[in-house]
Structures are given as C-alpha cells and as structure tokens.
Design an enzyme around this catalytic site. Structure first.
Site: not given
Ligand code: NAD
Length: 253
Positions: A133, A137
C-alpha cells in the site's frame, strides 16, 4: 427514489472519490459531508445511510448516534480491535451494516478463490500473504490481508491468532506447517496489492489482485449503500451485496 447518503470522512482520499461518483450517480443523493469538527446530527436526520471511511476512533465516536437514529451503515474503515469489532456486532442488532475491509469486486472474488484453494490444499501447501500500500496508510497489515488470513485460518480450522506470523527476522526456526505468513510493504502511491501464495513441493499457486484506482472501492461502497438500505438489521459483507455468498444448504432454501 435516490438513496440519501451522508459521507463520513468526506475530506479523505476515499471520501473524495465516493462523493465524486455519488454526484454522477442518479440513484444517489448526497445529503451530508462530514469530516473532523463537523456535527453529524443535522445531516443524519435527512439520510438513509452513512458511508464511513475514517479511522476506528472516529467510527466508535459516531456509532451511538447512527444507531440511535436507526440509520444503515456502510463501513469501509479498517484497523478495528477485537473489542471494537464486538461493539460493531452489537450495533448491527439494531441497524443493517455492510462491514467490508475491501469493497472492490475483484478483491471479493479473491476472497472466494482463496477459500476454494485453501480448502483443497489444506496443510499440504504453506500459505504466505503479501500486501503493498501507499506510504500514507497508517495501519498494517491491511484489513484485506487480515481477512484473507482469516479465510485461510478458517479452512485450516485454527484460530488466526495461533497461526499468524507477521514478518520474520533473525533466527526464526523452520517454518511451522500451519503458519500463515503475513507481510506488509509500504511505499509510493500503491492503491492496494494483495497476493496469496500457496507454496507446495515442486509447485506453487499465487492469487494476486492489484487495484490501480480507488474508484473500484468507491463503486463498491455506493453499491453497498443502495443494497443495505433495504436490508434487515445485521452485519453483512460484500459477498452478500454482490450475491457471491455460497449458501450452505441452498437446495433446502
Ligand atoms: P484518509 O486519511 O485520507 O481519510 C480519512 C478521513 O477521516 C480524513 O479526512 C479525516 O479528517 C477524517 N476523520 C478523522 N476523524 C474523524 C471524525 N472524528 N469524524 C469525521 N471524520 C474524521 O484515509 P483514506 O485513505 O480515505 O482511508 C480511510 C479508511 O478507509 C482507512 O481505514 C482505510 O484503510 C480504509 N479503506 C477501506 C477501503 C475499503 O474498500 N473498505 C478502501 C480504501 C481505504
């Protein structure tokens, strides 16, 4: 009649995508945009459903109000503790709630495919889950990776807490058979990649999903919003929304 939506987390990455798509969708009407320091109450009265993409503390803060107003909830936020999940379960006795760590069609197919492979290979193949990700995040591993691990653990008939192995370093000893490795990569602008590896002797299977746009989650969230307003109180996931759930005794109704 258009589904009346309040967006919680309206200024966030997901909130912005969902609001843009909702405005282009004739079956949706945005009746509230709520972020930090904005009162939810005034827009809640006008809404059929709240779509929440915030953070666990924000969800838990707003949940009693949403339950008291008996509004449906689409919950995309990830990173809840076990205790918070229990409270969400309590809330779903009063309101219908779609709670899904990943609302894309492709990832929900990945959930189904992972379940099939895990059931077939049992403990004969080692399972490792790798997710990647973007660098903003704040939780790891992703809710999606955790859910994939839960699916594999259920197929092995073991509690995930007993078999999850988060990363490895140093002298780790040989790999335990039932172990499920879970690894998180963070960097750049990666929207969300998940690979489930089934590693056998002489062969391996890899199931991979890569999201290249947040629109895939946003479309799923709007589909869930239109679906959940007609549902009875209870906790549902995207397999319910997409009609992908395997019914245990389908022919018996
Ligand atoms: P983000 O940080 O860009 O947005 C979160 C927003 O919530 C921010 O605008 C923040 O100000 C707001 N917020 C914080 N506290 C609040 C409060 N008390 N009341 C109202 N708003 C508040 O994050 P993001 O990338 O949009 O992701 C949000 C969540 O959704 C994360 O948990 C992420 O993991 C999850 N997510 C889920 C899916 C899915 O398909 N289910 C997909 C992508 C992201």
């Amino acid at each position: 009649m258009a589904t009346k939506i309040v967006m919680l987390g309206a200024l966030g990455r997901m909130g912005q995508h969902i609001l843009r798509l909702a405005r282009e969708d004739r079956e949706c009407e945005v009746v509230g945009e709520v972020d930090r320091d904005v009162d939810l109450k005034p827009s809640l009265g006008k809404a059929d459903v709240v779509i929440d993409f915030t953070m666990p503390a924000a969800t838990m803060h707003h949940l009693p109000e949403i339950v008291a107003a008996k509004k449906a909830l689409v919950l995309g936020t990830t990173g809840f503790s076990e205790d918070e999940k229990r409270k969400l379960g309590e809330a779903s006795k009063t309101i219908p709630m779609v709670f899904a760590p990943n609302m894309s069609l492709g990832v929900n197919l990945l959930f189904s495919l992972t379940q099939i492979v895990a059931q077939v290979v049992g403990d004969d193949f080692d399972v490792e889950i790798v997710e990647a990700h973007h660098n903003k995040k704040i939780d790891a591993p992703s809710g999606t990776a955790n859910h994939l691990a839960e699916i594999v653990a259920a197929a092995k008939q073991k509690p995930l807490s007993q078999v999850a192995k988060h990363g490895r370093a140093g002298i780790t000893d040989a790999r335990r058979r039932s172990e499920i490795g879970i690894h998180a990569i963070r960097g750049g602008d990666v929207v969300g990649d998940h690979t489930v590896m089934f590693l056998g002797t002489g062969e391996r299977i890899e199931l991979t999903h890569r999201a290249s746009s947040r629109d895939t989650f946003a479309k799923g969230a709007l589909r869930a919003a239109k679906w959940v307003v007609n549902a009875e109180p209870g906790q549902y996931d995207m397999l319910d929304v997409l009609g992908l759930k395997v019914q245990p005794n389908a022919e018996n109704g």
